[in-house]
Design a protein around this motif. Sequence first.
Motif, PDB file in Angstrom:
ATOM      1  N   LYS A 161      -5.816   3.079   3.350  1.00  0.00           N
ATOM      2  CA  LYS A 161      -6.065   3.205   4.801  1.00  0.00           C
ATOM      3  C   LYS A 161      -6.095   1.827   5.464  1.00  0.00           C
ATOM      4  O   LYS A 161      -5.606   1.656   6.587  1.00  0.00           O
ATOM      5  N   LEU A 162      -6.658   0.869   4.758  1.00  0.00           N
ATOM      6  CA  LEU A 162      -6.697  -0.503   5.315  1.00  0.00           C
ATOM      7  C   LEU A 162      -5.289  -1.085   5.397  1.00  0.00           C
ATOM      8  O   LEU A 162      -4.949  -1.776   6.362  1.00  0.00           O
ATOM      9  N   LEU A 163      -4.464  -0.779   4.416  1.00  0.00           N
ATOM     10  CA  LEU A 163      -3.067  -1.246   4.465  1.00  0.00           C
ATOM     11  C   LEU A 163      -2.349  -0.623   5.662  1.00  0.00           C
ATOM     12  O   LEU A 163      -1.590  -1.291   6.368  1.00  0.00           O
ATOM     13  N   ALA A 164      -2.604   0.660   5.883  1.00  0.00           N
ATOM     14  CA  ALA A 164      -1.963   1.344   7.017  1.00  0.00           C
ATOM     15  C   ALA A 164      -2.410   0.708   8.337  1.00  0.00           C
ATOM     16  O   ALA A 164      -1.617   0.551   9.274  1.00  0.00           O
ATOM     17  N   LYS A 165      -3.665   0.301   8.387  1.00  0.00           N
ATOM     18  CA  LYS A 165      -4.165  -0.349   9.603  1.00  0.00           C
ATOM     19  C   LYS A 165      -3.468  -1.694   9.798  1.00  0.00           C
ATOM     20  O   LYS A 165      -3.081  -2.045  10.918  1.00  0.00           O
ATOM     21  N   ALA A 166      -3.292  -2.421   8.699  1.00  0.00           N
ATOM     22  CA  ALA A 166      -2.595  -3.722   8.779  1.00  0.00           C
ATOM     23  C   ALA A 166      -1.147  -3.521   9.249  1.00  0.00           C
ATOM     24  O   ALA A 166      -0.619  -4.302  10.041  1.00  0.00           O
ATOM     25  N   ARG A 167      -0.521  -2.455   8.777  1.00  0.00           N
ATOM     26  CA  ARG A 167       0.865  -2.172   9.210  1.00  0.00           C
ATOM     27  C   ARG A 167       0.899  -1.863  10.702  1.00  0.00           C
ATOM     28  O   ARG A 167       1.771  -2.340  11.433  1.00  0.00           O
ATOM     29  N   LEU A 217       4.255  -5.057   9.656  1.00  0.00           N
ATOM     30  CA  LEU A 217       4.690  -5.316   8.284  1.00  0.00           C
ATOM     31  C   LEU A 217       4.816  -3.994   7.539  1.00  0.00           C
ATOM     32  O   LEU A 217       4.000  -3.089   7.725  1.00  0.00           O
ATOM     33  N   ALA A 218       5.822  -3.878   6.678  1.00  0.00           N
ATOM     34  CA  ALA A 218       5.932  -2.707   5.802  1.00  0.00           C
ATOM     35  C   ALA A 218       4.952  -2.897   4.643  1.00  0.00           C
ATOM     36  O   ALA A 218       4.513  -4.013   4.371  1.00  0.00           O
ATOM     37  N   ILE A 219       4.625  -1.806   3.968  1.00  0.00           N
ATOM     38  CA  ILE A 219       3.613  -1.855   2.910  1.00  0.00           C
ATOM     39  C   ILE A 219       4.225  -1.554   1.548  1.00  0.00           C
ATOM     40  O   ILE A 219       4.913  -0.552   1.380  1.00  0.00           O
ATOM     41  N   VAL A 220       3.923  -2.426   0.569  1.00  0.00           N
ATOM     42  CA  VAL A 220       4.236  -2.094  -0.827  1.00  0.00           C
ATOM     43  C   VAL A 220       2.918  -2.078  -1.594  1.00  0.00           C
ATOM     44  O   VAL A 220       2.125  -3.015  -1.519  1.00  0.00           O
ATOM     45  N   THR A 221       2.677  -0.978  -2.307  1.00  0.00           N
ATOM     46  CA  THR A 221       1.423  -0.859  -3.050  1.00  0.00           C
ATOM     47  C   THR A 221       1.645   0.004  -4.292  1.00  0.00           C
ATOM     48  O   THR A 221       2.523   0.868  -4.318  1.00  0.00           O
ATOM     49  N   GLU A 222       0.827  -0.254  -5.295  1.00  0.00           N
ATOM     50  CA  GLU A 222       1.076   0.355  -6.609  1.00  0.00           C
ATOM     51  C   GLU A 222       0.557   1.786  -6.740  1.00  0.00           C
ATOM     52  O   GLU A 222      -0.552   2.104  -6.310  1.00  0.00           O
ATOM     53  N   THR A 254      -2.488  10.312  -8.457  1.00  0.00           N
ATOM     54  CA  THR A 254      -2.671   9.703  -7.134  1.00  0.00           C
ATOM     55  C   THR A 254      -1.353   9.220  -6.527  1.00  0.00           C
ATOM     56  O   THR A 254      -1.354   8.587  -5.480  1.00  0.00           O
ATOM     57  N   LEU A 255      -0.234   9.530  -7.181  1.00  0.00           N
ATOM     58  CA  LEU A 255       1.038   9.022  -6.649  1.00  0.00           C
ATOM     59  C   LEU A 255       1.344   9.580  -5.260  1.00  0.00           C
ATOM     60  O   LEU A 255       1.801   8.853  -4.384  1.00  0.00           O
ATOM     61  N   ASP A 256       1.068  10.845  -5.055  1.00  0.00           N
ATOM     62  CA  ASP A 256       1.439  11.429  -3.760  1.00  0.00           C
ATOM     63  C   ASP A 256       0.657  10.815  -2.600  1.00  0.00           C
ATOM     64  O   ASP A 256       1.200  10.623  -1.514  1.00  0.00           O
ATOM     65  N   VAL A 257      -0.602  10.494  -2.830  1.00  0.00           N
ATOM     66  CA  VAL A 257      -1.373   9.886  -1.745  1.00  0.00           C
ATOM     67  C   VAL A 257      -0.879   8.457  -1.493  1.00  0.00           C
ATOM     68  O   VAL A 257      -0.796   8.004  -0.340  1.00  0.00           O
ATOM     69  N   VAL A 258      -0.485   7.760  -2.534  1.00  0.00           N
ATOM     70  CA  VAL A 258       0.096   6.421  -2.352  1.00  0.00           C
ATOM     71  C   VAL A 258       1.391   6.548  -1.537  1.00  0.00           C
ATOM     72  O   VAL A 258       1.625   5.798  -0.588  1.00  0.00           O
ATOM     73  N   ALA A 259       2.207   7.547  -1.879  1.00  0.00           N
ATOM     74  CA  ALA A 259       3.489   7.742  -1.185  1.00  0.00           C
ATOM     75  C   ALA A 259       3.280   8.052   0.298  1.00  0.00           C
ATOM     76  O   ALA A 259       4.111   7.696   1.136  1.00  0.00           O
ATOM     77  N   TYR A 265       1.114   6.732   2.256  1.00  0.00           N
ATOM     78  CA  TYR A 265       0.817   5.509   3.011  1.00  0.00           C
ATOM     79  C   TYR A 265       1.856   4.401   2.832  1.00  0.00           C
ATOM     80  O   TYR A 265       2.043   3.589   3.725  1.00  0.00           O
ATOM     81  N   ALA A 266       2.492   4.359   1.660  1.00  0.00           N
ATOM     82  CA  ALA A 266       3.345   3.204   1.342  1.00  0.00           C
ATOM     83  C   ALA A 266       4.749   3.334   1.928  1.00  0.00           C
ATOM     84  O   ALA A 266       5.281   4.434   2.043  1.00  0.00           O
TER      85      ALA A 266
END
Length: 345
Positions: free
Chosen positions: A149-155, A160-165, A171-176, A178-179
């Motif tokens: 969520k913090l990454l999404a706020k930064a975007r 900036l686009a987001i890359v995250t592991e 948990t892949l779907d929740v990462v997908a 936002y990323a």
Amino acid sequence: MLVVMHHTATDDDVRAVIETIEGMGYEARPIPGKQRTAVGLIGNDGKVDSGRLESLAGVLQVIHVSQPYKQVSREWKSEPTVIELANGTRIGDREVVLMAGPCSVESEAQILDIAHRLKAAGATVLRGGAFKPRTSPYAFQGLGVEGLKLLAKAREETGLAIVTEALETETLDVVAEYADIIQIGARNMQNFPLLRRAGKTGKPVLIKRGLAATIKELLLSAEYVLAEGNPNVILCERGVRGFDDQTRNLLDLTAIPVVQSLSHLPIIADPSHGTGVRSKVIPMARAAVAAGADGLIVEVHPNPDRALSDGAQSLWPDQFEEMVHQIGAIADAIGRAAAAPLVTR
Ligand code: PEP
Ligand code: MN
């Protein structure tokens, strides 16, 4: 196997090829190209009798792909793959893309502060782990969904686009969600269910080379994603285990031209994990660009001395700025350019 169509082939000719392949019990995958269309045949593990296909109307040539990584290979697709993100960043094109950020997302203040500084310095993609693969179970494991969520706020604030592991299939779907780019870490490079799941999302996937993986194994991991119908893969050289303890890993820059000769996929370099030592990051970033990397992914922290992970290899923000200037000069010298900063777009 690849069925290359003549440039005069009609849609009906292509359809007949697809139906014939399916009739033979394989999967057909049309590959439209600038010059001509090809139809890939997948699902075979050995040689296929190509006689029936060769005699069809509009077929120019049938190519037996010799590499085990088929769709990833240059034989399959000769034009380089360019992956375009929502903010306009193009990975695999002429411009060298700069991805940067802390190893881990630690707090709102940390990620927003660094995101603004990185954007001003010329990065177009923000990195930051929310789910962290840590060698010790007692080390900081990341903020999880809160970090996303913090990454999404930064975007939202910077563009900036987001890359995250994505660390695990659960948990892949929740990462997908936002990323912009799903990172598959070095330790998971051969986690085949995770690769398949990432492939199914259709989102760009950044695959980091395993600690002891060969280039062929890296390309086969990418094949897992393409086999799911997702062509958006970026490879990353991040160093392999060496025998010298002066650096954390041995950044194998030879992998860059080797991958570029074997595959159409973009390849970037990670001089942070590749060296593990802050003072060695900029020299190796320069070397990676000189070797032809399509981009860099670099760890930068507002205060590396206080970082919760990988502080020793994280650049200070002003070092990142210096790195960007140097990279620009090297990119120019080899007929490329550093990606234009978002601020000037
Ligand atoms: C990272 O990017 O922070 C990371 C854990 O990388 P790797 O998987 O290459 O070790
Ligand atoms: Mn890290």
